[in-house]
Design a protein around this motif. Structure first.
Motif, short mmCIF file in Angstrom:
data_model
loop_
_atom_site.label_atom_id
_atom_site.label_comp_id
_atom_site.label_asym_id
_atom_site.label_seq_id
_atom_site.Cartn_x
_atom_site.Cartn_y
_atom_site.Cartn_z
N ILE A 116 0.91 -1.24 -0.13
CA ILE A 116 -0.07 0.10 0.10
C ILE A 116 0.74 1.35 0.08
N VAL A 117 1.95 1.22 0.75
CA VAL A 117 2.87 2.39 0.79
C VAL A 117 3.46 2.68 -0.47
N LEU A 118 3.73 1.51 -1.31
CA LEU A 118 4.36 1.68 -2.83
C LEU A 118 3.46 2.14 -3.56
N GLN A 119 1.95 2.07 -3.22
CA GLN A 119 0.90 2.82 -4.18
C GLN A 119 0.52 4.16 -3.58
N VAL A 120 1.04 4.66 -2.72
CA VAL A 120 0.67 6.09 -2.05
C VAL A 120 0.90 7.14 -2.85
N PRO A 121 1.79 6.98 -3.76
CA PRO A 121 1.82 8.27 -5.06
C PRO A 121 0.78 8.06 -6.10
N ALA A 122 0.15 6.85 -6.18
CA ALA A 122 -0.81 6.88 -7.25
C ALA A 122 -2.10 7.00 -6.63
N ILE A 123 -2.28 6.87 -5.24
CA ILE A 123 -3.22 7.02 -4.60
C ILE A 123 -3.66 8.74 -4.62
N THR B 259 4.75 -6.49 -15.09
CA THR B 259 3.84 -6.45 -16.29
C THR B 259 2.93 -5.22 -16.05
N GLY B 260 1.82 -5.34 -16.94
CA GLY B 260 0.84 -4.18 -17.07
C GLY B 260 0.15 -4.04 -15.83
N TYR B 261 0.08 -4.91 -15.01
CA TYR B 261 -0.56 -4.79 -13.78
C TYR B 261 -0.35 -3.75 -13.06
N TRP B 262 0.98 -3.25 -12.89
CA TRP B 262 1.46 -1.97 -12.08
C TRP B 262 0.99 -1.06 -12.48
N LEU B 263 0.83 -0.75 -13.80
CA LEU B 263 0.20 0.53 -14.66
C LEU B 263 -1.18 0.42 -14.32
N ALA B 264 -1.93 -0.60 -14.38
CA ALA B 264 -3.50 -0.62 -14.10
C ALA B 264 -3.69 -0.35 -12.80
N VAL B 265 -2.80 -0.67 -11.84
CA VAL B 265 -2.94 -0.09 -10.34
C VAL B 265 -2.98 1.35 -10.19
N TYR B 266 -1.91 1.98 -11.03
CA TYR B 266 -1.59 3.30 -10.80
C TYR B 266 -2.62 4.10 -11.42
N ASN B 267 -3.16 3.53 -12.67
CA ASN B 267 -4.17 4.28 -13.55
C ASN B 267 -5.60 4.14 -13.15
N ASN C 47 -6.11 -1.30 -29.33
CA ASN C 47 -5.06 -2.38 -28.86
C ASN C 47 -4.81 -2.00 -27.33
N GLY C 48 -5.57 -0.74 -26.79
CA GLY C 48 -5.60 -0.83 -25.39
C GLY C 48 -4.95 0.57 -25.16
N TRP C 49 -4.52 1.21 -26.25
CA TRP C 49 -4.31 2.79 -25.99
C TRP C 49 -5.20 3.58 -25.24
N HIS C 50 -4.74 4.43 -24.30
CA HIS C 50 -3.56 4.86 -23.86
C HIS C 50 -2.96 3.55 -22.93
N GLN C 51 -1.46 3.34 -23.24
CA GLN C 51 -0.84 2.45 -22.42
C GLN C 51 0.71 2.63 -22.52
#
Length: 408
Positions: free
Chosen positions: A27-34, A143-151, A352-356
């Protein structure tokens, strides 16, 4: 202290306090995204708005100045995507209001559930303890999972995180207690989040027949129906949802989306699904490399990352280990047929998933299954090579997100 840290890194019989530490660290790693949620107009997430509509007894979205990627019919905006993520958000919206619900924070909690579920799966697969941490690092940050959490302030990324959670839950159930009623329900719930994941039914069917074949008996009708009925009910509810909104069970609303730019040009000429999209999508998924965009007179100034993404193999090469997985024939066929059918349908889609960034995000519709296959095939690769590919994937992601955050 060293032994304790070593045990933590290897996920050796973690206690409740250990899990609390893992979840806290994640969760701490995701704080910037939150925090970033509030700087990305996240309060206009279509799922929180639709959750408000549900509370108001309506199927159209509340009036707003502008909705991106939403269906527009007879002067009203509708959610074209499957509705389950909005229903998950209903209690949060009821208590806090649509503008105050941080979908990134909720997605982070769902990611923690996926983390724990993947741990349970790796135990069932009897993966070597020293590889647990590597496999977690691979999936959640390579993987793209990291980007999905952030976005996940965006509706589509929030849907991916929701769907992945249900995919892990059904995989854990198939590999564990095999309560087919729950398996069918998880398939249906994932379908109500991302439609193509309905093909997980083929994987479940393969495991069902394999299980009873080993017992030397036919599949009892009641067991078969316990798998079919929950997923069928979910599909039926989705068809009814379409009919009530647009007058046709097969009209999802995608044809009414107000597309912009190149996507508008594509859909205007070829429609939402067309064979014309196959070659480009195939290239993007399997061949397209890591790409930083440059601009300026000398073409030396960084503009941004290429928002059309990176192929799965170029961004996350450790997934090649999935090809080395050794399963009984019927399970091998069921697993790869599931992956291929989901992927095949995506090849004909206009987008194809744009924007990614540094990913093919639609791969998240089957990536949990591919990760399980990777967890079964890693032993066939040299340890240094497999771990090196994971480190490479994580670093590539980190570099990509850093560039995008600076130059977007």
């Amino acid at each position: 202290m060293f032994l304790y840290l070593r045990r933590l890194s290897r996920f050796e019989s973690p206690s409740r306090s250990d899990w609390l530490l893992y979840f806290t660290a994640f969760i701490v790693l995701q704080v910037p995204a939150i925090i970033n949620f509030y700087y990305n107009n996240g309060t206009e997430n279509a799922y929180t708005q639709f959750a408000q509509s549900i509370l108001n007894g309506q199927l159209e979205l509340p009036p707003m100045n502008d909705y991106g990627d939403m269906a527009f019919v007879n002067g009203k905006y509708y959610l074209p995507y499957p509705p389950l993520p909005a229903f998950i958000l209903v209690p949060f919206v009821a208590v806090l209001g649509a503008e105050q619900v941080n979908t990134v924070a909720i997605a982070t909690i769902m990611a923690c559930i996926s983390l724990y579920t993947l741990y349970k799966i790796l135990i069932k697969l009897q993966v070597k303890q020293e590889y647990f941490g590597w496999l977690f690092l691979a999936f959640f940050f390579g993987t793209g999972y990291w980007l999905a959490v952030y976005n996940s302030h965006h509706s589509y990324s929030f849907a991916h995180i929701t769907s992945c959670m249900f995919q892990f839950l059904l995989l854990n159930e198939i590999l564990g207690k095999k309560r087919w009623l729950l398996v069918g329900l998880y398939i249906g719930l994932s379908f109500l989040t991302r439609q193509f994941t309905i093909f997980y039914f083929l994987l479940a069917l393969g495991y069902l027949f394999y299980t009873y074949k080993n017992k030397g008996t036919r599949v009892p009708l009641i067991v078969f129906l316990s798998l079919v009925i929950p997923s069928s009910i979910c599909v039926g509810l989705y068809l009814l949802y379409n009919y009530i909104r647009f007058g046709s069970v097969f009209d999802t609303g995608y044809n009414y989306i107000i597309y912009l730019g190149i996507l508008n040009d594509r859909v205007s000429e070829y429609g939402v699904f067309n064979a014309k999209y196959f070659l480009y999508n195939f290239y993007c998924f399997f061949l397209k490399g890591f790409n930083i965009e440059f601009e300026g007179k000398t073409h030396l100034a960084i503009k941004d990352m290429d928002l059309w993404g990176t192929s799965l193999l170029a961004a996350s090469p450790f997934l090649l280990a999935s090809l080395k997985a050794r399963l009984p024939k019927i399970l091998n066929i069921a697993a790869w047929l599931t992956v291929c059918l989901i992927l095949f349908g995506q090849f004909f889609y206009h987008n194809n998933g744009w924007h990614q960034i540094n990913t093919s995000r639609f791969s998240l519709d089957f990536l949990p299954l591919l990760m399980i296959l990777t967890s079964m095939g890693y032993k066939q690769l040299p340890s240094w090579l497999f771990k090196g590919m994971i480190v490479y994937a994580v670093l590539l992601n980190a570099i990509s997100y850093l560039i995008h955050s600076i130059y977007q």
